[in-house]
Motif scaffolding. Sequence first.
Motif, PDB file in Angstrom:
ATOM      1  N   THR A   1      76.873  35.223  47.374  1.00  0.00           N
ATOM      2  CA  THR A   1      76.243  36.335  46.667  1.00  0.00           C
ATOM      3  C   THR A   1      75.688  35.893  45.318  1.00  0.00           C
ATOM      4  O   THR A   1      74.801  36.528  44.763  1.00  0.00           O
ATOM      5  CB  THR A   1      77.267  37.471  46.436  1.00  0.00           C
ATOM      6  OG1 THR A   1      78.398  36.935  45.737  1.00  0.00           O
ATOM      7  CG2 THR A   1      77.727  38.056  47.765  1.00  0.00           C
ATOM      8  N   GLU A   2      76.223  34.773  44.796  1.00  0.00           N
ATOM      9  CA  GLU A   2      75.742  34.271  43.514  1.00  0.00           C
ATOM     10  C   GLU A   2      74.451  33.473  43.740  1.00  0.00           C
ATOM     11  O   GLU A   2      74.381  32.660  44.650  1.00  0.00           O
ATOM     12  CB  GLU A   2      76.773  33.364  42.856  1.00  0.00           C
ATOM     13  CG  GLU A   2      78.107  34.036  42.587  1.00  0.00           C
ATOM     14  CD  GLU A   2      79.092  33.839  43.738  1.00  0.00           C
ATOM     15  OE1 GLU A   2      80.267  34.115  43.547  1.00  0.00           O
ATOM     16  OE2 GLU A   2      78.643  33.413  44.822  1.00  0.00           O
ATOM     17  N   VAL A   3      73.481  33.738  42.925  1.00  0.00           N
ATOM     18  CA  VAL A   3      72.191  33.065  43.083  1.00  0.00           C
ATOM     19  C   VAL A   3      71.819  32.395  41.767  1.00  0.00           C
ATOM     20  O   VAL A   3      71.814  33.024  40.711  1.00  0.00           O
ATOM     21  CB  VAL A   3      71.086  34.061  43.487  1.00  0.00           C
ATOM     22  CG1 VAL A   3      69.742  33.346  43.580  1.00  0.00           C
ATOM     23  CG2 VAL A   3      71.421  34.734  44.806  1.00  0.00           C
ATOM     24  N   PHE A   4      71.522  31.098  41.845  1.00  0.00           N
ATOM     25  CA  PHE A   4      71.037  30.379  40.676  1.00  0.00           C
ATOM     26  C   PHE A   4      69.514  30.415  40.685  1.00  0.00           C
ATOM     27  O   PHE A   4      68.880  30.194  41.717  1.00  0.00           O
ATOM     28  CB  PHE A   4      71.516  28.927  40.699  1.00  0.00           C
ATOM     29  CG  PHE A   4      72.997  28.781  40.539  1.00  0.00           C
ATOM     30  CD1 PHE A   4      73.590  28.925  39.298  1.00  0.00           C
ATOM     31  CD2 PHE A   4      73.807  28.506  41.627  1.00  0.00           C
ATOM     32  CE1 PHE A   4      74.965  28.792  39.137  1.00  0.00           C
ATOM     33  CE2 PHE A   4      75.179  28.365  41.489  1.00  0.00           C
ATOM     34  CZ  PHE A   4      75.754  28.509  40.240  1.00  0.00           C
ATOM     35  N   SER A   5      68.941  30.666  39.543  1.00  0.00           N
ATOM     36  CA  SER A   5      67.485  30.783  39.447  1.00  0.00           C
ATOM     37  C   SER A   5      66.803  29.428  39.607  1.00  0.00           C
ATOM     38  O   SER A   5      67.380  28.383  39.304  1.00  0.00           O
ATOM     39  CB  SER A   5      67.103  31.387  38.089  1.00  0.00           C
ATOM     40  OG  SER A   5      67.705  32.626  37.892  1.00  0.00           O
ATOM     41  N   ASP A   6      65.578  29.477  40.076  1.00  0.00           N
ATOM     42  CA  ASP A   6      64.730  28.285  40.098  1.00  0.00           C
ATOM     43  C   ASP A   6      63.520  28.595  39.233  1.00  0.00           C
ATOM     44  O   ASP A   6      62.591  29.268  39.665  1.00  0.00           O
ATOM     45  CB  ASP A   6      64.305  27.956  41.534  1.00  0.00           C
ATOM     46  CG  ASP A   6      63.350  26.768  41.600  1.00  0.00           C
ATOM     47  OD1 ASP A   6      63.008  26.230  40.536  1.00  0.00           O
ATOM     48  OD2 ASP A   6      62.945  26.395  42.716  1.00  0.00           O
TER      49      ASP A   6
END
Length: 403
Positions: free
Chosen positions: A245-250
């Motif tokens: 569920t955790e998303v790291f930005s690009d």
Amino acid sequence: MPKYNSLSKDLQQRILEDRKKHKENPYAFRDENIIRRDMEHDKANLWRPAFVRDVEKILHIPYYNRYFDKTQVFSLYKNDDISRRGLHIQLVSRIARNIGRVLNLNLDLIEAIALGHDLGHTPFGHAGEDFLSKLYFEHTGRYFNHNVHSVRVLDKIIKRNMSLQVLDGILCHNGELEQKEYRPMSLDNFDDFDKKAEACYIDKTNIGHLVPSTLEGCVVRVSDIIAYLGKDRQDAERIKMLKGTEVFSDEGIGSSNAEIINNLSVSIMEHSYGKEYLQMDEVAYNALKLGKVENNEIIYGTDKVRSDYSEKIEPMMKEIYEKLLYDLEKKDSSSIIYRHHINYVNSNNFYTAKDFKYEETKPNDIVVDYIASMTDDYFIDLHEYLFPNSKYKVQYKGYFEHK
């Protein structure tokens, strides 16, 4: 789809032409300008140049072995696939040398700073550092910082006549502070360096004002961030901390470890070649800042990472600190701190500082030196040895435990 940026064709051509002409970088630090406390010793020769000597001093210092069982971020896991501090410093060295090679800087100086920059780190990562600083301040009104203590290890505890340039790069490596530009600040004597280091013990905000005196030191400083930003995410995935569920930005540098290392390095090389300072472009800088914020929110600041530290490690460290201090003040030579630490330090200074009597150091400093030198496992074993009936016990998550 992963994206790996490249140096512009124009810059690649310029670098190749400069290399054909054997063009030197006028802003690189030259070996012959090295400064040591004792300039009569450790003189360079053909087979051991100036900063190679410092690299080898660091590799052979007894505390170097202890890198390999000190927490980088995740403690109390039996998992050989997550990073310990020993891998981190090698990654910093590799990234920094890659950048330094393109910029035509002094690679031996870079390697020495990188390999020594975390020698003063405590067990249990930055949590351990915070706990030790709190105890030290309560007793002395002084602060503990791992970068300052790394200098102390090489300059005061295990005396090795290290160069000013390496010690300064280590002192100023602070990988918690990102900048768009890194401009070296001149430093040419140990008196000013000693004042700069001492100021950090007195006021912890002075850490934020440290600036390396060489471009090489600046390269290591930014490489420290590059080395952990994506690797910590990789480690979090490997221990199944991230649930999807955790998303790291690009935001232009990618989100994987490999992308982050490549793309930040390329940005620095592209915007720094031929300059007297390091620089990255606006996109890379903003992405770097955002990446650190996200790591803190998704990894470092979570209860899963912090709970064992605050509930168990912190009170265990207090028990150890007070017991060791009591033994020192009683001058109990049968104590662990004499047998395992003071005698150890003296024996490792026998040839290089024969007249040095470490036991005459202030008791709180000796206790801090000892605790900071410990690996995670050593700390836990020592606590169990000193306090077999303590209510504080830690349990490692084993290889075969799954959630």
